[in-house]
Structure formats: structure tokens, C-alpha cells
Design a protein around this motif. Structure first.
Motif, PDB file in Angstrom:
ATOM      1  N   GLU A   1       0.744  -1.014   0.033  1.00  0.00           N
ATOM      2  CA  GLU A   1      -0.113   0.165  -0.092  1.00  0.00           C
ATOM      3  C   GLU A   1       0.984   1.372   0.080  1.00  0.00           C
ATOM      4  O   GLU A   1       0.499   2.467  -0.619  1.00  0.00           O
ATOM      5  CB  GLU A   1      -0.837  -0.050   1.187  1.00  0.00           C
ATOM      6  CG  GLU A   1      -2.223  -0.852   1.148  1.00  0.00           C
ATOM      7  CD  GLU A   1      -3.027  -0.620  -0.062  1.00  0.00           C
ATOM      8  OE1 GLU A   1      -3.283   0.614   0.062  1.00  0.00           O
ATOM      9  OE2 GLU A   1      -3.638  -1.416  -0.618  1.00  0.00           O
ATOM     10  N   ASP A   2       2.117   1.341   0.597  1.00  0.00           N
ATOM     11  CA  ASP A   2       2.827   2.373   0.673  1.00  0.00           C
ATOM     12  C   ASP A   2       3.410   2.666  -0.408  1.00  0.00           C
ATOM     13  O   ASP A   2       3.642   3.988  -1.005  1.00  0.00           O
ATOM     14  CB  ASP A   2       3.857   2.227   2.032  1.00  0.00           C
ATOM     15  CG  ASP A   2       4.802   1.140   1.592  1.00  0.00           C
ATOM     16  OD1 ASP A   2       4.557   0.375   0.812  1.00  0.00           O
ATOM     17  OD2 ASP A   2       5.814   1.105   2.328  1.00  0.00           O
TER      18      ASP A   2
ATOM     19  N   GLU B   1       0.637   4.470  -2.776  1.00  0.00           N
ATOM     20  CA  GLU B   1       0.412   5.674  -2.208  1.00  0.00           C
ATOM     21  C   GLU B   1       1.406   6.818  -2.740  1.00  0.00           C
ATOM     22  O   GLU B   1       1.464   7.743  -3.008  1.00  0.00           O
ATOM     23  CB  GLU B   1       0.423   5.724  -0.603  1.00  0.00           C
ATOM     24  CG  GLU B   1      -1.147   5.028  -0.152  1.00  0.00           C
ATOM     25  CD  GLU B   1      -1.176   5.420   1.367  1.00  0.00           C
ATOM     26  OE1 GLU B   1      -0.172   5.764   1.959  1.00  0.00           O
ATOM     27  OE2 GLU B   1      -2.164   4.806   1.981  1.00  0.00           O
ATOM     28  N   TYR B   2       2.631   6.068  -2.880  1.00  0.00           N
ATOM     29  CA  TYR B   2       3.774   6.987  -3.024  1.00  0.00           C
ATOM     30  C   TYR B   2       3.834   7.459  -4.492  1.00  0.00           C
ATOM     31  O   TYR B   2       3.954   8.559  -4.969  1.00  0.00           O
ATOM     32  CB  TYR B   2       5.309   6.132  -3.011  1.00  0.00           C
ATOM     33  CG  TYR B   2       6.415   7.038  -3.309  1.00  0.00           C
ATOM     34  CD1 TYR B   2       7.026   7.893  -2.318  1.00  0.00           C
ATOM     35  CD2 TYR B   2       7.037   6.775  -4.400  1.00  0.00           C
ATOM     36  CE1 TYR B   2       8.125   8.556  -2.663  1.00  0.00           C
ATOM     37  CE2 TYR B   2       8.291   7.620  -4.768  1.00  0.00           C
ATOM     38  CZ  TYR B   2       8.684   8.283  -3.686  1.00  0.00           C
ATOM     39  OH  TYR B   2       9.822   9.254  -4.242  1.00  0.00           O
TER      40      TYR B   2
ATOM     41  N   THR C   1       1.047  10.057  -4.814  1.00  0.00           N
ATOM     42  CA  THR C   1       1.303  11.206  -4.625  1.00  0.00           C
ATOM     43  C   THR C   1       2.305  12.098  -5.350  1.00  0.00           C
ATOM     44  O   THR C   1       2.154  13.254  -5.448  1.00  0.00           O
ATOM     45  CB  THR C   1       2.229  11.071  -3.207  1.00  0.00           C
ATOM     46  OG1 THR C   1       1.352  10.253  -2.226  1.00  0.00           O
ATOM     47  CG2 THR C   1       2.417  12.567  -2.596  1.00  0.00           C
TER      48      THR C   1
ATOM     49  N   THR D   1       9.395  -2.429  -3.409  1.00  0.00           N
ATOM     50  CA  THR D   1       9.493  -1.916  -2.281  1.00  0.00           C
ATOM     51  C   THR D   1       9.551  -0.351  -2.270  1.00  0.00           C
ATOM     52  O   THR D   1       9.495   0.180  -3.667  1.00  0.00           O
ATOM     53  CB  THR D   1      10.940  -2.156  -1.653  1.00  0.00           C
ATOM     54  OG1 THR D   1      12.064  -1.413  -2.268  1.00  0.00           O
ATOM     55  CG2 THR D   1      11.124  -3.675  -1.410  1.00  0.00           C
ATOM     56  N   LEU D   2       9.250   0.297  -1.304  1.00  0.00           N
ATOM     57  CA  LEU D   2       9.246   1.793  -1.303  1.00  0.00           C
ATOM     58  C   LEU D   2      10.541   2.617  -1.727  1.00  0.00           C
ATOM     59  O   LEU D   2      10.449   3.416  -2.750  1.00  0.00           O
ATOM     60  CB  LEU D   2       8.887   2.336   0.010  1.00  0.00           C
ATOM     61  CG  LEU D   2       8.536   3.792   0.160  1.00  0.00           C
ATOM     62  CD1 LEU D   2       7.508   4.272  -0.663  1.00  0.00           C
ATOM     63  CD2 LEU D   2       8.387   4.148   1.583  1.00  0.00           C
TER      64      LEU D   2
ATOM     65  N   HIS E   1      10.792   4.769  -5.198  1.00  0.00           N
ATOM     66  CA  HIS E   1      11.465   6.194  -4.922  1.00  0.00           C
ATOM     67  C   HIS E   1      12.362   6.357  -5.993  1.00  0.00           C
ATOM     68  O   HIS E   1      12.629   7.508  -6.644  1.00  0.00           O
ATOM     69  CB  HIS E   1      12.159   6.193  -3.708  1.00  0.00           C
ATOM     70  CG  HIS E   1      12.649   7.809  -3.232  1.00  0.00           C
ATOM     71  ND1 HIS E   1      14.092   7.737  -3.780  1.00  0.00           N
ATOM     72  CD2 HIS E   1      11.873   8.672  -2.439  1.00  0.00           C
ATOM     73  CE1 HIS E   1      13.870   9.277  -3.383  1.00  0.00           C
ATOM     74  NE2 HIS E   1      12.927   9.459  -2.422  1.00  0.00           N
TER      75      HIS E   1
END
Length: 473
Positions: free
Chosen positions: A325-326, A329-330, A333, A361-362, A366
Motif C-alpha cells: 500500500e505504501d 500511495e507513493y 502522491t 519496495t518503497l 522512490h
């Protein structure tokens, strides 16, 4: 005698049908002979004959009775093209009255050789029948896959209403507008897909404005413009994508105007998409713009955060994958203006994970989003170019758009045209229509003038370099 009888019929018909319908369907008819109470008329194609039978048999019945009495009969001579001899040959189809008191034009099949051309389908080989037209729809662009949010609720609701009652709502035409990547094509095609599912007998066609323009030019070159017109006039639901691309193309606009009128008057549905609302479209004839306002203009806005999340979740679910989920959301955003870019970022992340055998992964998101944002060049519009140029020369955009011949205004206008040609994919005609309503020759002259000054005037070259830097920031 036959000419006089037909002319008398035309006088009555002209007063009882719309002028565009009269010009399209009655002016091309040639009276051939009158034998007792039987009038023979020649029509240009089998489709023409079929359309008269479907739409105008009642009025033909009345005017013929008035001129020839209760025993009046009608025969059609249908012109068929003979490809073997490269000439037209008439094929007569007779419709005798069932009794002496009425004309009952019972449809009789016209024998059509597969090798002979009837209405030329711009998408397929000539010789098609109405039901064989490919709607050119992408089945993945359905209402099921279209995520609703505050940004698109009006447009989606109107589109769904149209799909459930094509031609029968107040939303005709339905014009969907918004910036690139917000789902205009998806929604327009979803309407077509829904219509085909609910009304399989209806003829639906999706076509991009550029494709329509190319087909029209080909029809003029090949001397079959009438076939082009007749083909589009028999569509039940016509979807034209990117209608703003008609800007500056006067003959294409004129042809589309007649097609629009015919379909609208016949109760057929039109769905259009554009990058701007009708009031802001430039380079299009006022008579077209006024018709675009007859129905509903619904806009698509950039999706809010919740809608972006829902779009990503829908895509992930359809692809049968899992994602933290993160990470979702990233992505939602950091990519906020464009649905196409949002889905593109998701695909890029999946590709990175699969090819490099890395877990999603986040950190990976990124890394990928940072590269994507740095490498994504902002799309430069003609409107933006005009604003930057006007700010640099300290003049108003209205002055640039005006017809003034003041030297400083003319030069700023030429610079704006030059950058519009070099930094966008717009045609010369489109550029001219958006910058002062000029033609393509004026834009071409402006670009040549700027190029000459760049080679001979050092101060001017520095000014242009400074403007270019501002445009590319």
C-alpha cells in the motif's frame, strides 16, 4: 414530360425536407422516362436507393400520386460501377404497385457482384454491407475499467446515459474535453462498446480526427467524395476523437458539417473529444462550434488523490499482481496530473522489478519515480509559448492575437510561430489558427523570417536563445 413531372415533385419535396437532406438525397436524382403512370429515376448507388426506400418513401408516395394519380408507380435505375470495363452501367430495379390504389415500394435486393464497388468503406475494401463495419473499438476501454471520481463524474454519467439511449437524450452531441492523458479516448470508446453490447444492430464507429482528414483527402483525390459522405452518413453512433485537429482545415470542416447535420437530424448520436471546450477552440468555423454547443460539453479534470489510488488499485487487480500500500500511495502522491503517466509509472515499476529480479519496495519506487520525473519533459503547448513570448517582450497576449502590423508585435508573433513549429507537433494550419487566426502560409513565412534573422542579427539570436531557455525550464 418526365422532367416536368419530376420538377413538380421536387417543388413539394423541397418544402418538406431539410435543405441539406434535399441537396444530398434529391438533387443527384435524374428522371429518365415516364411510361404511362410509371416514372423511372436514376440514383447514383445501391446505398442511395436503399436510403430513399427507408427514409423518404412516404413523401415520394404522396408527390407521385399528386402528379400521376392513384396508379402511380416508381422504378429505380441504380448506377453500378463496372470495374472490368472501368465504366458505370445502370441496373434497373422495378417496384410495381401492389394494387392500383397505392404505391408499395417493397425492397428488392440489388444483385451486387463482390468485385464491384458500392459505397467505399474508408477502413476496408469497397463492397461492404452496413453491418460489416468494424467499430474500431478497444475492448479494454470499457466503463468497467473506467474509474469514476469527482474529476470525471459528470462526463461519465452523461456518457453512460448516451450509451443507454443513443440519439435519444439531450446530450447530442456529447463533447468530452480535457488535457491529454485524462481519459477522453477511454470514455468515448466506452460509450461505443456499451452501445454495441446493448444495441448490437446499431452501427458504431470510432475514428480519430486525423484519420478522418486523411480519408477525406483520399476521397477527393480519388474522385469518390460522395461515397465518403454516404459512408459516414449511415453511422448510428459516430465517435470523433481530437476534433480540435480540424482547425484550419476548411474543406474537411465543411464536409464534417454536412455529416454532422445529417446524423443529428436523423436522430443519430455524435460523441466528440477535444482538448478545450467549444468556446476556446480556435480555427474552427462558427457554424460548427455552435453545433458543438447543442448538446453537452463535459470536462475531465486531473484526478484527485483518492481517484489516483483507485486507478492504480484497479490496474493492479486487473493485472493479477500484489503491491504494498505504501508503494501505491507513493506513486499516487508524486504523479498527480496525468492518468497515462500514472499507469506508465506503474508499468515501469513492474518492469524494473521483473527484469532486475527485485522485490517491489518503497525504495525501488522512490528510485524509479525520481528517474521518471527527471526524464519526463513537460509538454509545451502553443498557449504556453504565447504567454512566455509575450512576457519576454512585455506585450499582452491579446495584442499578439490582434491584426496589428506594429513591428514589435509582428516580430513577437513570428517568434511565437517559430517556437510553436519547432517545439510542438502542431501543423502549420493549427499554429496559425491559434496565433491570430493566420493561415499556414503566414506561419511558414514567419519561420523563414526568424531563421534568417537568427543567421544575420546577433542581438535577435540572443533574445531567441533566452526565450528558448525560459520555455524549457
Amino acid at each position: 414530360m418526365h422532367q416536368r413531372v419530376w420538377n413538380n415533385c421536387l417543388k413539394v419535396i423541397k418544402d418538406n425536407v431539410p435543405s441539406i437532406s434535399y441537396r444530398t438525397w434529391f438533387e443527384p436524382i435524374v428522371p429518365l422516362k415516364l411510361d404511362s403512370s410509371v416514372l423511372t429515376i436514376q440514383v447514383p448507388s445501391p446505398f442511395f436507393y436503399e436510403y430513399l426506400e427507408e427514409q423518404y418513401i412516404d413523401i415520394l408516395k404522396k408527390v407521385l400520386r399528386k402528379e400521376l394519380g392513384a396508379d402511380a408507380k416508381l422504378e429505380y435505375s441504380v448506377v453500378m460501377q463496372n470495374n472490368n470495363f472501368n465504366e458505370n452501367k445502370p441496373y434497373t430495379v422495378k417496384f410495381p404497385a401492389r394494387n392500383s390504389k397505392e404505391i408499395k415500394n417493397k425492397p428488392v435486393p440489388v444483385p451486387i457482384d463482390p468485385e464491384e464497388a458500392t459505397i467505399k468503406n474508408p477502413f476496408v475494401i469497397p463492397g461492404i454491407k452496413k453491418l460489416n463495419i468494424d467499430p474500431r473499438l478497444n475492448t479494454s476501454y470499457s466503463f468497467t475499467n473506467f474509474v469514476e471520481g469527482e474529476c470525471n463524474r459528470l462526463a461519465r454519467s452523461a456518457g453512460f446515459a448516451v450509451a443507454n439511449n443513443p440519439g435519444g437524450t439531450a446530450f447530442n452531441p456529447l463533447l468530452i474535453y480535457g488535457d491529454s492523458g485524462l481519459g477522453k479516448t477511454h470514455l468515448a470508446q466506452a460509450i461505443g462498446i456499451e452501445v454495441k453490447e446493448k444495441f448490437p444492430e446499431k452501427t458504431v464507429l470510432y475514428v480519430n480526427a486525423n484519420k478522418f482528414q486523411t480519408q477525406f483527402v483520399d476521397s477527393v483525390r480519388n474522385n469518390n467524395k460522395n461515397d465518403f459522405l454516404h459512408f459516414y452518413q449511415m453511422i448510428d453512433v459516430l465517435i470523433i476523437d481530437d476534433v480540435h485537429e480540424f482547425a484550419g482545415k476548411e474543406k474537411t470542416q465543411d464536409t464534417f458539417f454536412h455529416i454532422f447535420n445529417h446524423l443529428h437530424q436523423s436522430g443519430k448520436q455524435l460523441v466528440l473529444t477535444s482538448d478545450k471546450p467549444p468556446v476556446e477552440l480556435q480555427g474552427l468555423e462558427q457554424r460548427l462550434l455552435s453545433r458543438f454547443k447543442w448538446g453537452l460539453s463535459a470536462d475531465l479534470q486531473p484526478p484527485d488523490f483518492e481517484t489516483r489510488i483507485a486507478i492504480l488499485q484497479k490496474k493492479i487487480y486487473n493485472d493479477g499482481i500484489e503491491m504494498p500500500e505504501d508503494v501505491i500511495e507513493y506513486i499516487a502522491t508524486h504523479i498527480s496530473d496525468n492518468i497515462r503517466e500514472l499507469e506508465g509509472a506503474l508499468i515501469s515499476l513492474l518492469a524494473q522489478s521483473t527484469l532486475n529480479k527485485k522485490e517491489i519496495t518503497l525504495g525501488l519506487a522512490h528510485e524509479m519515480i525520481d528517474k521518471l520525473i527527471k526524464n519526463t519533459k513537460r509538454e509545451i503547448s502553443i498557449d504556453y509559448i504565447q504567454k512566455v513570448v509575450c512576457n519576454y517582450f512585455n506585450i499582452a497576449v491579446d495584442q499578439l492575437q490582434s491584426k496589428t502590423r506594429k513591428r514589435e508585435i509582428v516580430q513577437a508573433r513570428q517568434v511565437a510561430m517559430y517556437f510553436s513549429k519547432t517545439l510542438t507537433k502542431a501543423s502549420l494550419a493549427n499554429i496559425g489558427s491559434q496565433i491570430g487566426g493566420k493561415d499556414h502560409a503566414t506561419v511558414l513565412h514567419a519561420c523563414k523570417t526568424v531563421n534568417n534573422l537568427l543567421e544575420t542579427d546577433k542581438r535577435f539570436r540572443l533574445q531567441v536563445d533566452e526565450i528558448e531557455k525560459k520555455l524549457k525550464i
